[in-house]
Each structure stands twice: as structure tokens, then as C-alpha cells.
Motif scaffolding. Structure first.
Motif, PDB file in Angstrom:
ATOM      1  N   VAL A   1       0.863  -1.169   0.000  1.00 48.93           N
ATOM      2  CA  VAL A   1       0.000   0.000   0.000  1.00 48.93           C
ATOM      3  C   VAL A   1       0.907   1.229   0.000  1.00 48.93           C
ATOM      4  CG1 VAL A   1      -1.657   1.374   1.343  1.00 48.93           C
ATOM      5  CG2 VAL A   1      -1.970  -1.100   1.110  1.00 48.93           C
ATOM      6  N   VAL A   2       0.659   2.130  -0.948  1.00 48.18           N
ATOM      7  CA  VAL A   2       1.388   3.384  -1.070  1.00 48.18           C
ATOM      8  C   VAL A   2       0.458   4.500  -0.599  1.00 48.18           C
ATOM      9  CG1 VAL A   2       2.420   5.019  -2.702  1.00 48.18           C
ATOM     10  CG2 VAL A   2       2.790   2.548  -3.001  1.00 48.18           C
ATOM     11  N   ILE A   3       0.874   5.214   0.456  1.00 48.49           N
ATOM     12  CA  ILE A   3       0.093   6.334   0.970  1.00 48.49           C
ATOM     13  C   ILE A   3       0.898   7.592   0.668  1.00 48.49           C
ATOM     14  CG2 ILE A   3      -1.071   7.337   2.974  1.00 48.49           C
ATOM     15  CD1 ILE A   3      -0.962   4.495   4.255  1.00 48.49           C
ATOM     16  N   GLU A   4       0.479   8.303  -0.369  1.00 51.53           N
ATOM     17  CA  GLU A   4       1.257   9.419  -0.915  1.00 51.53           C
ATOM     18  C   GLU A   4       0.316  10.365  -1.645  1.00 51.53           C
ATOM     19  OE1 GLU A   4       3.677  12.043  -1.968  1.00 51.53           O
ATOM     20  OE2 GLU A   4       4.810  10.355  -1.151  1.00 51.53           O
ATOM     21  N   ASP A   5       0.403  11.677  -1.347  1.00 54.19           N
ATOM     22  CA  ASP A   5      -0.495  12.630  -1.996  1.00 54.19           C
ATOM     23  C   ASP A   5       0.055  13.202  -3.294  1.00 54.19           C
ATOM     24  OD1 ASP A   5       1.434  14.047  -0.480  1.00 54.19           O
ATOM     25  OD2 ASP A   5       0.140  15.806  -0.369  1.00 54.19           O
ATOM     26  N   ASP A   6       1.350  13.093  -3.555  1.00 52.15           N
ATOM     27  CA  ASP A   6       1.939  13.609  -4.793  1.00 52.15           C
ATOM     28  C   ASP A   6       1.790  12.569  -5.905  1.00 52.15           C
ATOM     29  OD1 ASP A   6       4.312  13.769  -6.740  1.00 52.15           O
ATOM     30  OD2 ASP A   6       4.402  15.732  -5.743  1.00 52.15           O
ATOM     31  N   ASP A   7       1.080  12.939  -6.973  1.00 52.64           N
ATOM     32  CA  ASP A   7       0.796  12.001  -8.064  1.00 52.64           C
ATOM     33  C   ASP A   7       2.068  11.400  -8.666  1.00 52.64           C
ATOM     34  OD1 ASP A   7      -1.926  12.478  -7.792  1.00 52.64           O
ATOM     35  OD2 ASP A   7      -1.989  13.948  -9.419  1.00 52.64           O
TER      36      ASP A   7
ATOM     37  N   HIS B   1      -1.527  -1.073  -4.184  1.00 52.30           N
ATOM     38  CA  HIS B   1      -2.746  -0.287  -4.010  1.00 52.30           C
ATOM     39  C   HIS B   1      -2.290   1.078  -3.508  1.00 52.30           C
ATOM     40  CE1 HIS B   1      -5.251  -3.944  -4.260  1.00 52.30           C
ATOM     41  NE2 HIS B   1      -4.182  -4.497  -3.713  1.00 52.30           N
ATOM     42  N   THR B   2      -2.958   2.148  -3.949  1.00 50.78           N
ATOM     43  CA  THR B   2      -2.527   3.484  -3.559  1.00 50.78           C
ATOM     44  C   THR B   2      -3.649   4.256  -2.889  1.00 50.78           C
ATOM     45  OG1 THR B   2      -3.084   4.450  -5.714  1.00 50.78           O
ATOM     46  CG2 THR B   2      -0.833   3.586  -5.438  1.00 50.78           C
ATOM     47  N   ALA B   3      -3.234   5.162  -2.006  1.00 53.26           N
ATOM     48  CA  ALA B   3      -4.162   6.059  -1.321  1.00 53.26           C
ATOM     49  C   ALA B   3      -3.527   7.449  -1.297  1.00 53.26           C
ATOM     50  CB  ALA B   3      -4.427   5.579   0.101  1.00 53.26           C
ATOM     51  N   PRO B   4      -4.298   8.498  -1.640  1.00 60.73           N
ATOM     52  CA  PRO B   4      -3.744   9.851  -1.687  1.00 60.73           C
ATOM     53  C   PRO B   4      -3.801  10.601  -0.353  1.00 60.73           C
ATOM     54  CG  PRO B   4      -5.963   9.872  -2.553  1.00 60.73           C
ATOM     55  CD  PRO B   4      -5.644   8.435  -2.196  1.00 60.73           C
ATOM     56  N   ALA B   5      -4.317   9.968   0.691  1.00 57.50           N
ATOM     57  CA  ALA B   5      -4.459  10.630   1.984  1.00 57.50           C
ATOM     58  C   ALA B   5      -4.329   9.613   3.115  1.00 57.50           C
ATOM     59  CB  ALA B   5      -5.798  11.356   2.060  1.00 57.50           C
TER      60      ALA B   5
ATOM     61  N   ASP C   1      -4.645  15.237   5.120  1.00 52.80           N
ATOM     62  CA  ASP C   1      -5.599  15.150   6.232  1.00 52.80           C
ATOM     63  C   ASP C   1      -4.897  14.950   7.568  1.00 52.80           C
ATOM     64  OD1 ASP C   1      -4.866  12.561   5.478  1.00 52.80           O
ATOM     65  OD2 ASP C   1      -6.909  11.813   5.303  1.00 52.80           O
ATOM     66  N   ILE C   2      -4.294  13.805   7.779  1.00 51.37           N
ATOM     67  CA  ILE C   2      -3.506  13.572   8.996  1.00 51.37           C
ATOM     68  C   ILE C   2      -2.080  13.266   8.550  1.00 51.37           C
ATOM     69  CG2 ILE C   2      -5.454  12.803  10.401  1.00 51.37           C
ATOM     70  CD1 ILE C   2      -4.540   9.909   9.932  1.00 51.37           C
ATOM     71  N   ASP C   3      -1.102  13.626   9.373  1.00 53.87           N
ATOM     72  CA  ASP C   3       0.281  13.415   8.930  1.00 53.87           C
ATOM     73  C   ASP C   3       0.693  11.946   9.024  1.00 53.87           C
ATOM     74  OD1 ASP C   3       1.307  12.852  11.546  1.00 53.87           O
ATOM     75  OD2 ASP C   3       1.764  14.959  11.895  1.00 53.87           O
ATOM     76  N   GLY C   4       1.804  11.639   8.376  1.00 55.16           N
ATOM     77  CA  GLY C   4       2.281  10.263   8.319  1.00 55.16           C
ATOM     78  C   GLY C   4       2.613   9.674   9.678  1.00 55.16           C
TER      79      GLY C   4
END
Length: 127
Positions: A11-17, A35-39, A63-66
Motif C-alpha cells: 500500500v502506497v500512501i502518498e499525496d503527490d501524483d 494499491h494506492t491512497a492519496p491521503a 488530512d492527517i500526517d504520516g
């Protein structure tokens, strides 16, 4: 020895496309179903649902920090967490480890470096 090989999940949690696409490419090339999530909140829920082998986690999320994401994931999972961030302050690195990260890599990172850390963290030890 198992008769069928387990498909490894990431799972990749990253907001930069662009970074998210790069991580998807690197991890897919390493044999992961990605699988990716932008937030952060969406990422936590994705980890809860998929129980992946590895998570890459940006610190600066919308939304919430890493750090909070890692703490929440650690409440229910022992997945291998690689925190990826441009933050270079040693106190941020320590905060990442305290939150539950297994590795802390600074951006920009080399894909080979990321692959090495994931290989080290997700390969079962020899019995």
C-alpha cells in the motif's frame, strides 16, 4: 514449503501524483500487487482491509500526517512501514521510528535504495 507462492501486497500512501506513480512502478517491478491512497485516513483503512506486506508512507499528507498514520496502523498491524519524506531533521526521523516506521528514507530517494530496504524488511529470516 508452500505449494503456491503468496502474492505480496503493498500500500502506497502518498499525496503527490508523480511520487505515487513512481512508487507504484518500483513496487510492481519488485513483484508486489500495489494499491494506492492519496491521503492518510484512506490509507489506514486500505491497510486495515488488505493487511499488506509493506506500506510506503509520506509524512506530509493532506488530512492527517504520516506520523499519525503510522501510529494508527501499528494499533492493528505489524506490516513493514517505510516512511518517505523530504523532512531531513533528525527529530522527524526519530519521530517516525517512534510512531512505528521500520525505515525512514529521505526524498529524493533512489529506487534501488527503496527496493533494498523493502527486500531486507520483508524477506523471512532463514530458519
Amino acid at each position: 514449503m508452500q505449494p503456491t507462492e503468496h502474492t505480496r501486497t503493498a500500500v502506497v500512501i502518498e499525496d503527490d501524483d508523480d511520487v505515487r506513480d513512481l512508487l507504484h512502478t518500483v513496487l510492481t517491478g519488485t513483484g508486489f500487487r500495489v494499491h494506492t491512497a492519496p491521503a492518510g485516513l484512506a490509507g489506514v483503512e486500505m491497510v486495515r482491509r488488505l493487511m499488506p506486506d509493506v506500506v510506503t508512507l509520506d509524512v506530509g499528507l493532506p488530512d492527517i500526517d504520516g506520523f499519525e498514520v503510522a501510529e494508527r496502523i501499528r494499533r492493528f498491524s505489524t506490516t513493514f512501514i517505510v516512511m518517505l519524506t523530504a523532512r531531513a531533521d533528525p527529530s522527524d526521523e526519530q519521530r517516525g521510528f517512534d510512531a512505528g516506521a521500520d525505515r525512514y528514507l529521505r526524498k529524493p530517494f533512489r529506487p534501488a535504495e527503496l527496493r533494498r530496504h523493502i527486500q531486507e524488511g520483508t524477506t523471512p529470516a532463514e530458519a
